[in-house]
Design an enzyme around this catalytic site. Structure first.
Site, mmCIF file in Angstrom:
data_model
loop_
_atom_site.group_PDB
_atom_site.id
_atom_site.type_symbol
_atom_site.label_atom_id
_atom_site.label_comp_id
_atom_site.label_asym_id
_atom_site.label_seq_id
_atom_site.Cartn_x
_atom_site.Cartn_y
_atom_site.Cartn_z
ATOM 1 N N PRO A 1 0.789 -1.231 0.000
ATOM 2 C CA PRO A 1 0.000 0.000 0.000
ATOM 3 C C PRO A 1 0.826 1.288 0.000
ATOM 4 O O PRO A 1 1.864 1.381 0.662
ATOM 5 C CB PRO A 1 -0.841 -0.088 1.279
ATOM 6 C CG PRO A 1 -0.278 -1.199 2.066
ATOM 7 C CD PRO A 1 0.457 -2.109 1.134
ATOM 8 N N ASN A 2 0.306 2.224 -0.763
ATOM 9 C CA ASN A 2 0.823 3.602 -0.888
ATOM 10 C C ASN A 2 2.091 3.704 -1.727
ATOM 11 O O ASN A 2 2.561 4.817 -1.981
ATOM 12 C CB ASN A 2 1.047 4.240 0.506
ATOM 13 C CG ASN A 2 -0.240 4.296 1.307
ATOM 14 O OD1 ASN A 2 -1.236 4.833 0.826
ATOM 15 N ND2 ASN A 2 -0.243 3.747 2.499
ATOM 16 N N ARG B 1 4.653 10.873 -2.605
ATOM 17 C CA ARG B 1 4.553 10.560 -1.175
ATOM 18 C C ARG B 1 5.890 10.814 -0.469
ATOM 19 O O ARG B 1 6.907 10.193 -0.808
ATOM 20 C CB ARG B 1 4.191 9.081 -1.038
ATOM 21 C CG ARG B 1 4.192 8.569 0.382
ATOM 22 C CD ARG B 1 4.117 7.052 0.393
ATOM 23 N NE ARG B 1 4.034 6.569 1.746
ATOM 24 C CZ ARG B 1 4.253 5.312 2.099
ATOM 25 N NH1 ARG B 1 4.556 4.413 1.181
ATOM 26 N NH2 ARG B 1 4.169 4.951 3.356
ATOM 27 N N TYR C 1 11.134 8.796 0.638
ATOM 28 C CA TYR C 1 11.092 7.764 -0.403
ATOM 29 C C TYR C 1 11.694 8.208 -1.733
ATOM 30 O O TYR C 1 11.758 7.408 -2.671
ATOM 31 C CB TYR C 1 9.639 7.302 -0.606
ATOM 32 C CG TYR C 1 9.044 6.688 0.640
ATOM 33 C CD1 TYR C 1 9.513 5.469 1.118
ATOM 34 C CD2 TYR C 1 8.044 7.343 1.367
ATOM 35 C CE1 TYR C 1 8.997 4.912 2.284
ATOM 36 C CE2 TYR C 1 7.518 6.798 2.524
ATOM 37 C CZ TYR C 1 7.994 5.579 2.977
ATOM 38 O OH TYR C 1 7.488 5.027 4.125
ATOM 39 N N ASN D 1 8.048 -5.727 -1.190
ATOM 40 C CA ASN D 1 7.993 -4.586 -0.272
ATOM 41 C C ASN D 1 6.567 -4.556 0.272
ATOM 42 O O ASN D 1 5.659 -4.055 -0.385
ATOM 43 C CB ASN D 1 8.329 -3.268 -0.977
ATOM 44 C CG ASN D 1 8.399 -2.115 0.030
ATOM 45 O OD1 ASN D 1 7.863 -2.229 1.143
ATOM 46 N ND2 ASN D 1 9.050 -1.029 -0.342
ATOM 47 N N ALA E 1 3.214 -0.939 4.641
ATOM 48 C CA ALA E 1 2.688 -0.968 6.018
ATOM 49 C C ALA E 1 2.247 -2.369 6.444
ATOM 50 O O ALA E 1 2.244 -2.679 7.642
ATOM 51 C CB ALA E 1 1.536 0.025 6.164
ATOM 52 N N HIS F 1 4.220 -4.523 9.091
ATOM 53 C CA HIS F 1 4.241 -4.348 10.536
ATOM 54 C C HIS F 1 3.101 -5.047 11.269
ATOM 55 O O HIS F 1 3.144 -5.148 12.484
ATOM 56 C CB HIS F 1 4.248 -2.846 10.852
ATOM 57 C CG HIS F 1 5.283 -2.095 10.062
ATOM 58 N ND1 HIS F 1 6.625 -2.405 10.127
ATOM 59 C CD2 HIS F 1 5.167 -1.097 9.132
ATOM 60 C CE1 HIS F 1 7.306 -1.610 9.301
ATOM 61 N NE2 HIS F 1 6.439 -0.813 8.680
ATOM 62 N N ASP G 1 1.752 -15.277 6.409
ATOM 63 C CA ASP G 1 1.441 -16.682 6.125
ATOM 64 C C ASP G 1 1.587 -16.984 4.640
ATOM 65 O O ASP G 1 2.091 -18.049 4.259
ATOM 66 C CB ASP G 1 0.020 -17.024 6.595
ATOM 67 C CG ASP G 1 -0.075 -17.182 8.109
ATOM 68 O OD1 ASP G 1 0.983 -17.219 8.777
ATOM 69 O OD2 ASP G 1 -1.209 -17.278 8.613
ATOM 70 N N GLU H 1 12.493 -9.627 1.409
ATOM 71 C CA GLU H 1 11.749 -8.461 1.893
ATOM 72 C C GLU H 1 12.614 -7.227 1.649
ATOM 73 O O GLU H 1 13.805 -7.218 1.998
ATOM 74 C CB GLU H 1 11.465 -8.617 3.397
ATOM 75 C CG GLU H 1 10.755 -7.418 4.010
ATOM 76 C CD GLU H 1 10.628 -7.521 5.533
ATOM 77 O OE1 GLU H 1 10.929 -8.590 6.104
ATOM 78 O OE2 GLU H 1 10.255 -6.505 6.137
ATOM 79 N N HIS I 1 12.828 -2.770 1.696
ATOM 80 C CA HIS I 1 12.266 -1.468 2.062
ATOM 81 C C HIS I 1 13.141 -0.379 1.467
ATOM 82 O O HIS I 1 14.373 -0.506 1.448
ATOM 83 C CB HIS I 1 12.204 -1.302 3.583
ATOM 84 C CG HIS I 1 11.330 -2.330 4.228
ATOM 85 N ND1 HIS I 1 9.957 -2.245 4.211
ATOM 86 C CD2 HIS I 1 11.636 -3.489 4.856
ATOM 87 C CE1 HIS I 1 9.454 -3.315 4.808
ATOM 88 N NE2 HIS I 1 10.460 -4.084 5.211
ATOM 89 N N ARG J 1 13.263 4.644 12.006
ATOM 90 C CA ARG J 1 12.070 5.489 11.975
ATOM 91 C C ARG J 1 11.201 5.241 13.220
ATOM 92 O O ARG J 1 11.713 4.802 14.238
ATOM 93 C CB ARG J 1 11.322 5.231 10.667
ATOM 94 C CG ARG J 1 12.198 5.548 9.439
ATOM 95 C CD ARG J 1 11.479 5.282 8.142
ATOM 96 N NE ARG J 1 10.284 6.123 8.018
ATOM 97 C CZ ARG J 1 9.332 5.908 7.100
ATOM 98 N NH1 ARG J 1 9.434 4.902 6.243
ATOM 99 N NH2 ARG J 1 8.275 6.711 7.042
ATOM 100 N N ARG K 1 7.434 0.829 13.251
ATOM 101 C CA ARG K 1 8.062 0.255 12.056
ATOM 102 C C ARG K 1 9.206 -0.707 12.400
ATOM 103 O O ARG K 1 9.799 -1.313 11.517
ATOM 104 C CB ARG K 1 8.609 1.369 11.149
ATOM 105 C CG ARG K 1 7.543 2.290 10.607
ATOM 106 C CD ARG K 1 8.134 3.308 9.639
ATOM 107 N NE ARG K 1 7.267 4.463 9.518
ATOM 108 C CZ ARG K 1 6.205 4.547 8.716
ATOM 109 N NH1 ARG K 1 5.876 3.530 7.937
ATOM 110 N NH2 ARG K 1 5.448 5.636 8.681
HETATM 111 C C1 DQA Z 1 8.383 0.960 3.518
HETATM 112 C C2 DQA Z 1 8.522 1.186 5.024
HETATM 113 C C3 DQA Z 1 7.190 0.952 5.735
HETATM 114 O O1 DQA Z 1 7.328 1.203 7.118
HETATM 115 C C4 DQA Z 1 6.146 1.889 5.187
HETATM 116 O O2 DQA Z 1 4.890 1.600 5.765
HETATM 117 C C5 DQA Z 1 6.048 1.895 3.699
HETATM 118 C C6 DQA Z 1 7.283 1.807 2.927
HETATM 119 C C7 DQA Z 1 9.696 1.291 2.765
HETATM 120 O O3 DQA Z 1 9.810 0.867 1.615
HETATM 121 O O4 DQA Z 1 10.553 1.992 3.294
HETATM 122 O O5 DQA Z 1 4.984 2.074 3.121
HETATM 123 O O6 DQA Z 1 8.091 -0.416 3.293
#
Ligand code: DQA
Length: 144
Positions: A10-11, A18, A23, A73, A76, A79, A86, A100, A102, A109, A113
């Site tokens: 998400p996002n 953003r 980012y 990635n 959110a 967390h 799963d 994984e 980020h 942060r 997180r």
């Molecule tokens: C993120 C870090 C996460 O804490 C955050 O919710 C994101 C982006 C990162 O790529 O740094 O949406 O996964």
């Protein structure tokens, strides 16, 4: 030719707009172009993004069915989503790699997180290198 699914939560469709201080100024389309370049002719790469947990879970099931390694990635979802965890566990327990990633370093942060519920079932985690986190993950898959 191996296939790698690069899945974004998400996002992350809002990259470029953003919180550019966290980012960066590049977009998801830029990330897609970079991932294609980094894979060169050694793998096919598909970059996807969703704000929807069910859709992400479906993509992780698809990775198992297609025998595709995953760069994830979870944004959110990292967390708190045991459902994503799963589904990620099915990928790694099925003998595939799931890295994984980020863009930022979540450990530097806010405290919420600092916990990843996905990390314990991932093959490994790369965080804090901007888009280069994805480059490092793709080369980890290609070179190991
Ligand atoms: C993120 C870090 C996460 O804490 C955050 O919710 C994101 C982006 C990162 O790529 O740094 O949406 O996964």
């Amino acid at each position: 030719m191996p296939h790698i699914l690069v899945l974004n939560g998400p996002n992350l469709g809002r990259l470029g707009v953003r919180e550019p201080d966290v980012y960066g100024a590049l977009t998801l389309v830029d990330l897609d172009n970079s991932c294609q370049r980094w894979a060169t002719d050694r793998a096919t790469v598909e970059v996807r993004q969703t704000d929807n947990e069910a859709e992400m879970i479906g993509w992780l099931h698809e990775a198992v069915d297609r025998q595709a390694d995953v760069v994830l990635n979870p944004a959110a979802f990292t967390h708190y989503s045991y459902a994503i965890r799963d589904a990620a566990a099915m990928v790694t327990k099925g003998g595939l790699r799931l890295i994984e990633v980020h863009i930022s370093n979540p450990y530097a942060r806010e405290e919420f997180r600092h916990l990843s519920v996905v990390g314990p079932v991932a093959t490994g985690t790369i965080a804090g290198f901007g888009f280069n986190s994805y480059r490092l993950a793709i080369s980890a898959i290609l070179d190991s």
